[in-house]
Design a protein around this motif. Sequence first.
Motif, PDB file in Angstrom:
ATOM      1  N   PRO A  66      -7.358   3.281  25.609  1.00  0.00           N
ATOM      2  CA  PRO A  66      -7.640   5.163  25.592  1.00  0.00           C
ATOM      3  C   PRO A  66      -6.054   5.502  25.845  1.00  0.00           C
ATOM      4  O   PRO A  66      -6.013   7.143  25.210  1.00  0.00           O
ATOM      5  CB  PRO A  66      -8.400   5.753  27.163  1.00  0.00           C
ATOM      6  N   TYR A  67      -5.326   5.218  25.086  1.00  0.00           N
ATOM      7  CA  TYR A  67      -3.666   5.236  24.826  1.00  0.00           C
ATOM      8  C   TYR A  67      -3.613   5.776  23.442  1.00  0.00           C
ATOM      9  O   TYR A  67      -3.664   4.988  22.681  1.00  0.00           O
ATOM     10  CB  TYR A  67      -2.859   4.629  25.309  1.00  0.00           C
ATOM     11  N   LEU A  68      -3.420   7.177  22.815  1.00  0.00           N
ATOM     12  CA  LEU A  68      -3.270   7.419  21.704  1.00  0.00           C
ATOM     13  C   LEU A  68      -1.276   7.612  21.159  1.00  0.00           C
ATOM     14  O   LEU A  68      -1.232   8.502  21.726  1.00  0.00           O
ATOM     15  CB  LEU A  68      -3.905   8.893  21.450  1.00  0.00           C
ATOM     16  N   THR A  69      -1.434   7.553  20.916  1.00  0.00           N
ATOM     17  CA  THR A  69      -0.206   7.646  20.366  1.00  0.00           C
ATOM     18  C   THR A  69       0.134   8.865  20.131  1.00  0.00           C
ATOM     19  O   THR A  69      -0.698   9.553  19.426  1.00  0.00           O
ATOM     20  CB  THR A  69       0.191   7.335  18.627  1.00  0.00           C
ATOM     21  N   SER A  70       1.396   9.647  20.414  1.00  0.00           N
ATOM     22  CA  SER A  70       1.010  11.697  21.005  1.00  0.00           C
ATOM     23  C   SER A  70       1.171  12.246  19.307  1.00  0.00           C
ATOM     24  O   SER A  70       1.836  11.670  18.713  1.00  0.00           O
ATOM     25  CB  SER A  70       2.524  10.980  21.507  1.00  0.00           C
ATOM     26  N   GLY A  71       0.642  13.268  19.289  1.00  0.00           N
ATOM     27  CA  GLY A  71       0.525  14.463  18.155  1.00  0.00           C
ATOM     28  C   GLY A  71       1.752  14.866  18.231  1.00  0.00           C
ATOM     29  O   GLY A  71       1.880  15.857  17.210  1.00  0.00           O
TER      30      GLY A  71
ATOM     31  N   ILE B 101      12.990   9.265  22.648  1.00  0.00           N
ATOM     32  CA  ILE B 101      12.120   8.997  22.899  1.00  0.00           C
ATOM     33  C   ILE B 101      11.775   8.206  24.207  1.00  0.00           C
ATOM     34  O   ILE B 101      11.626   6.683  24.414  1.00  0.00           O
ATOM     35  CB  ILE B 101      11.505   8.455  21.905  1.00  0.00           C
ATOM     36  N   HIS B 102      10.241   8.353  24.475  1.00  0.00           N
ATOM     37  CA  HIS B 102      10.042   8.029  26.248  1.00  0.00           C
ATOM     38  C   HIS B 102      10.623   7.442  27.270  1.00  0.00           C
ATOM     39  O   HIS B 102      10.566   6.539  27.668  1.00  0.00           O
ATOM     40  CB  HIS B 102       9.259   6.043  25.178  1.00  0.00           C
ATOM     41  N   GLY B 103      11.937   7.775  27.619  1.00  0.00           N
ATOM     42  CA  GLY B 103      13.068   8.313  28.751  1.00  0.00           C
ATOM     43  C   GLY B 103      13.939   6.687  28.202  1.00  0.00           C
ATOM     44  O   GLY B 103      14.686   6.458  28.557  1.00  0.00           O
TER      45      GLY B 103
ATOM     46  N   GLY C  44      -0.958  15.696  32.577  1.00  0.00           N
ATOM     47  CA  GLY C  44      -0.343  14.675  31.928  1.00  0.00           C
ATOM     48  C   GLY C  44      -0.620  12.924  32.230  1.00  0.00           C
ATOM     49  O   GLY C  44       0.451  12.386  33.261  1.00  0.00           O
ATOM     50  N   ALA C  45      -1.929  12.789  32.227  1.00  0.00           N
ATOM     51  CA  ALA C  45      -2.152  11.539  32.389  1.00  0.00           C
ATOM     52  C   ALA C  45      -2.376  10.455  32.051  1.00  0.00           C
ATOM     53  O   ALA C  45      -2.903   9.398  31.467  1.00  0.00           O
ATOM     54  CB  ALA C  45      -4.218  11.289  32.940  1.00  0.00           C
ATOM     55  N   SER C  46      -0.693   9.760  31.872  1.00  0.00           N
ATOM     56  CA  SER C  46       0.124   8.989  31.361  1.00  0.00           C
ATOM     57  C   SER C  46      -0.168   7.837  32.556  1.00  0.00           C
ATOM     58  O   SER C  46      -0.546   7.792  33.572  1.00  0.00           O
ATOM     59  CB  SER C  46       1.095   9.356  31.611  1.00  0.00           C
ATOM     60  N   ALA C  47      -0.106   6.446  31.808  1.00  0.00           N
ATOM     61  CA  ALA C  47       0.314   5.706  33.118  1.00  0.00           C
ATOM     62  C   ALA C  47       1.114   5.900  33.644  1.00  0.00           C
ATOM     63  O   ALA C  47       0.564   5.321  34.900  1.00  0.00           O
ATOM     64  CB  ALA C  47       0.296   4.340  31.719  1.00  0.00           C
TER      65      ALA C  47
ATOM     66  N   CYS D  61      -4.253  17.558  33.840  1.00  0.00           N
ATOM     67  CA  CYS D  61      -4.687  18.751  33.243  1.00  0.00           C
ATOM     68  C   CYS D  61      -4.554  17.235  32.004  1.00  0.00           C
ATOM     69  O   CYS D  61      -2.818  16.337  31.932  1.00  0.00           O
ATOM     70  CB  CYS D  61      -3.760  19.605  32.437  1.00  0.00           C
ATOM     71  N   ASP D  62      -5.179  16.943  30.835  1.00  0.00           N
ATOM     72  CA  ASP D  62      -4.659  16.245  29.607  1.00  0.00           C
ATOM     73  C   ASP D  62      -5.341  16.610  28.596  1.00  0.00           C
ATOM     74  O   ASP D  62      -6.235  17.211  28.774  1.00  0.00           O
ATOM     75  CB  ASP D  62      -5.064  15.254  30.101  1.00  0.00           C
ATOM     76  N   ASP D  63      -4.739  16.497  27.452  1.00  0.00           N
ATOM     77  CA  ASP D  63      -5.002  17.155  26.529  1.00  0.00           C
ATOM     78  C   ASP D  63      -5.571  15.595  25.470  1.00  0.00           C
ATOM     79  O   ASP D  63      -6.079  16.175  24.234  1.00  0.00           O
ATOM     80  CB  ASP D  63      -3.843  16.972  25.361  1.00  0.00           C
ATOM     81  N   THR D  64      -5.756  14.731  26.174  1.00  0.00           N
ATOM     82  CA  THR D  64      -6.904  13.211  25.399  1.00  0.00           C
ATOM     83  C   THR D  64      -8.091  13.167  25.523  1.00  0.00           C
ATOM     84  O   THR D  64      -8.471  13.105  26.948  1.00  0.00           O
ATOM     85  CB  THR D  64      -6.471  12.045  25.975  1.00  0.00           C
ATOM     86  N   PRO D  65      -8.831  13.566  24.725  1.00  0.00           N
ATOM     87  CA  PRO D  65     -10.705  13.665  25.039  1.00  0.00           C
ATOM     88  C   PRO D  65     -11.057  12.217  25.828  1.00  0.00           C
ATOM     89  O   PRO D  65     -11.686  12.323  26.513  1.00  0.00           O
ATOM     90  CB  PRO D  65     -11.425  13.465  23.552  1.00  0.00           C
TER      91      PRO D  65
ATOM     92  N   GLU E 195       8.908  20.137  25.776  1.00  0.00           N
ATOM     93  CA  GLU E 195       7.374  20.399  25.467  1.00  0.00           C
ATOM     94  C   GLU E 195       6.154  20.966  25.823  1.00  0.00           C
ATOM     95  O   GLU E 195       5.600  22.085  25.656  1.00  0.00           O
ATOM     96  CB  GLU E 195       6.786  19.016  24.596  1.00  0.00           C
ATOM     97  N   ILE E 196       5.277  20.622  27.191  1.00  0.00           N
ATOM     98  CA  ILE E 196       5.054  20.897  28.158  1.00  0.00           C
ATOM     99  C   ILE E 196       5.127  22.080  28.512  1.00  0.00           C
ATOM    100  O   ILE E 196       4.186  22.747  28.773  1.00  0.00           O
ATOM    101  CB  ILE E 196       4.068  19.761  28.862  1.00  0.00           C
ATOM    102  N   ILE E 197       6.395  22.119  29.225  1.00  0.00           N
ATOM    103  CA  ILE E 197       6.879  23.959  29.986  1.00  0.00           C
ATOM    104  C   ILE E 197       6.755  24.326  28.676  1.00  0.00           C
ATOM    105  O   ILE E 197       5.960  26.097  29.116  1.00  0.00           O
ATOM    106  CB  ILE E 197       8.656  23.544  30.756  1.00  0.00           C
TER     107      ILE E 197
HETATM  108  P1  TMP Z   1       2.888   9.907  27.017  1.00  0.00           P
HETATM  109  O1  TMP Z   1       3.796   9.823  28.427  1.00  0.00           O
HETATM  110  O2  TMP Z   1       2.637   7.189  27.781  1.00  0.00           O
HETATM  111  O3  TMP Z   1       3.198   9.959  25.779  1.00  0.00           O
HETATM  112  O4  TMP Z   1       1.552  10.179  28.348  1.00  0.00           O
HETATM  113  C1  TMP Z   1       1.369  11.524  28.295  1.00  0.00           C
HETATM  114  C2  TMP Z   1       0.241  12.187  28.254  1.00  0.00           C
HETATM  115  O5  TMP Z   1       0.580  13.707  28.146  1.00  0.00           O
HETATM  116  C3  TMP Z   1      -0.828  11.950  27.592  1.00  0.00           C
HETATM  117  O6  TMP Z   1      -2.410  11.071  28.022  1.00  0.00           O
HETATM  118  C4  TMP Z   1      -1.772  12.814  26.566  1.00  0.00           C
HETATM  119  C5  TMP Z   1      -0.185  14.238  28.145  1.00  0.00           C
HETATM  120  N1  TMP Z   1      -0.051  15.137  27.010  1.00  0.00           N
HETATM  121  C6  TMP Z   1      -0.522  17.068  27.517  1.00  0.00           C
HETATM  122  O7  TMP Z   1      -2.014  16.473  27.730  1.00  0.00           O
HETATM  123  N2  TMP Z   1       0.291  18.072  26.358  1.00  0.00           N
HETATM  124  C7  TMP Z   1       1.333  17.775  25.913  1.00  0.00           C
HETATM  125  O8  TMP Z   1       1.859  18.673  25.374  1.00  0.00           O
HETATM  126  C8  TMP Z   1       1.695  16.088  25.410  1.00  0.00           C
HETATM  127  C9  TMP Z   1       3.115  16.034  24.677  1.00  0.00           C
HETATM  128  C10 TMP Z   1       1.232  15.246  26.199  1.00  0.00           C
END
Ligand code: TMP
Length: 417
Positions: free
Chosen positions: A86-91, A258-260, A326-329, A349-353, A391-393
Motif C-alpha cells: 500500500p505504500y505509494l511514493t508521496s506526491g 528527506i524521510h528524516g 499519517g498512517a505511515s509504517a 487521517c491519511d490521504d492514501t485511498p 507540510e501537514i501542519i
Molecule cells: P511516509 O512517511 O512513509 O511517506 O508516510 C506518510 C503517510 O502520511 C502516508 O500514508 C501518506 C500520509 N500523508 C497524508 O495523509 N497527508 C499528507 O499531506 C502527507 C504528506 C502524507
Amino acid sequence: MYTNHVRCRACNYGPALVPEGIKAADNGEKLIPVFDLGLQPLANSFRSADEMQDGFAPLKVLLCPRCSLAQLSVVVKPEILYANYPYLTSGSVTMQNHFDRLFDDLGVAELNSVVEIGSNDGKLLAHWKAKKPTLKVVGIDPARNLSSLAFQRNIGTVVSVFDKEAARSANAIQPDLVLARHVFCHVHNWEEFILALAEMGGPETRYVIEVPYVRELLDNLEFDTIYHEHLSYLSIKAMEALLAKSPLELDDIREYPIHGGAILLTLRRRGAEIMRHVIVDRYLSMEDFDEERWKRFALDSCNHIMDLTTKVGELAVAGKSVCGYGASAKSTVTINACHFSHRHIRFICDDTPQKQWKFSPGSDIPIVDEGALIRERPDYCVLFAWNWSSEIIAKNNQYLAAGGKFIVPGKTLEIVP
Ligand code: TMP
C-alpha cells in the motif's frame, strides 16, 4: 512467515552456516542484540475487518561488531510484505522538491537513460520525464498494483523483484544512471543485489542508492523507522565491507533531509577512471555506531515511548479526544510500542485511498480521510508522519485556528501551538 537471520549481510560475521544435523565448531561469532520491541505486526499490513490478518513477528535489531551493520533478527518473506503493497511514493511538495534536487545534483538533464529499481507507482520517473521528455526510462518493481499505476503514467515497468534477470530486461535501454531509492535496506541478499546492479550499464554508468542513514536514526531517536521491511540500518563502514569483494566501489556520498535524513551513495564500476571522493574516508573516520551507542538509543527510545503513552493516556483520562495523522509504517510501530487502541486514538487521517477504511495493523484504530480532522475536530492530533510535519501542519491551519493541537513526536514531544 519469517526466517531467523544470524550472519551479517555486509561482512558475513556470524556463526558458520552448516547443513542441518551437522555440528560445526562454534567460531564465537555472534551478532549482538541492541534493540527489541518484542512481537510486532507488519507495519504496512492495513486490513479491513473482514480481511485475513497477517501475523506478528519479532522486531529485534542485531549489531555486527565487525562492520557495525545493524540488522533485524528475522527476515519476513518478501511475498508476504510486498505482494500488495500500500505504500505509494508521496506526491507531496516536499517529495517533488526532492525529485528536482536529485535531477539537478545527478545531472539528469545531460543523461540519455535511467533505470529505477523499486520504482513504485512511477512518480519519480514521470517527474523527470516531464522535465526531459527525451529521457529513456524503465522502472523495476515487484508490486503489480503499483506497476499498473506506473503504466497509467506511461512509465514502463519490469514487474519483478530486482534480480539478474530483471536487471537484464531493464538493461535494454543501456542506462547511464541506475537509481534505487529506499529499496536497498529492504533487501536480504546484498551480494546478489550488487551483482545484479553490475549486470546493467557500462564503464561510465553511475549506480545511486538512497537509504536512511543510521546516524540520523540514532541521533534523532527514529525508533519508529525500525520495522520488518527495513532489514538493515546502514553505515558507510558496512557498505565498504560489503563492496570490498564486489565489482562496484563507493565513489561519493551526499546527504538529504528527506524521510528524516537520507544518504545518497554513488557507486561506480571498479577500475573506472575516477578518483574516489575524499568524503568517503571522512565518513569512515567519523562513524562510531557501536554497542554503547545503540544501548543509549534503546534507553532513550524506551523513555520516549513512555512519555507519549503517558501523555495520550492523561488526555484520555481528562476526557480529551485524540486522533492521529499519517498512517505511515512508522505510525504502526509507535501505536504498537505504546499499546494504543481506539480508546486512545479515535482515528488516523491519511490521504492514501488504499489505507482508508482499514485498520492500523495490530490495533482497532480506523484510518479515515484527511477531512475528518476538520469534521470531527479532536482536541489533539498525534502527527505520526512527523517527517511531513511542516507540510501537514501548514495545510491544517483551520484545525489550529479552531483550537486543535498537534502532538509531534521527535526527540522530545512537541505540542503545536
Ligand atoms: P511516509 O512517511 O512513509 O511517506 O508516510 C506518510 C503517510 O502520511 C502516508 O500514508 C501518506 C500520509 N500523508 C497524508 O495523509 N497527508 C499528507 O499531506 C502527507 C504528506 C502524507
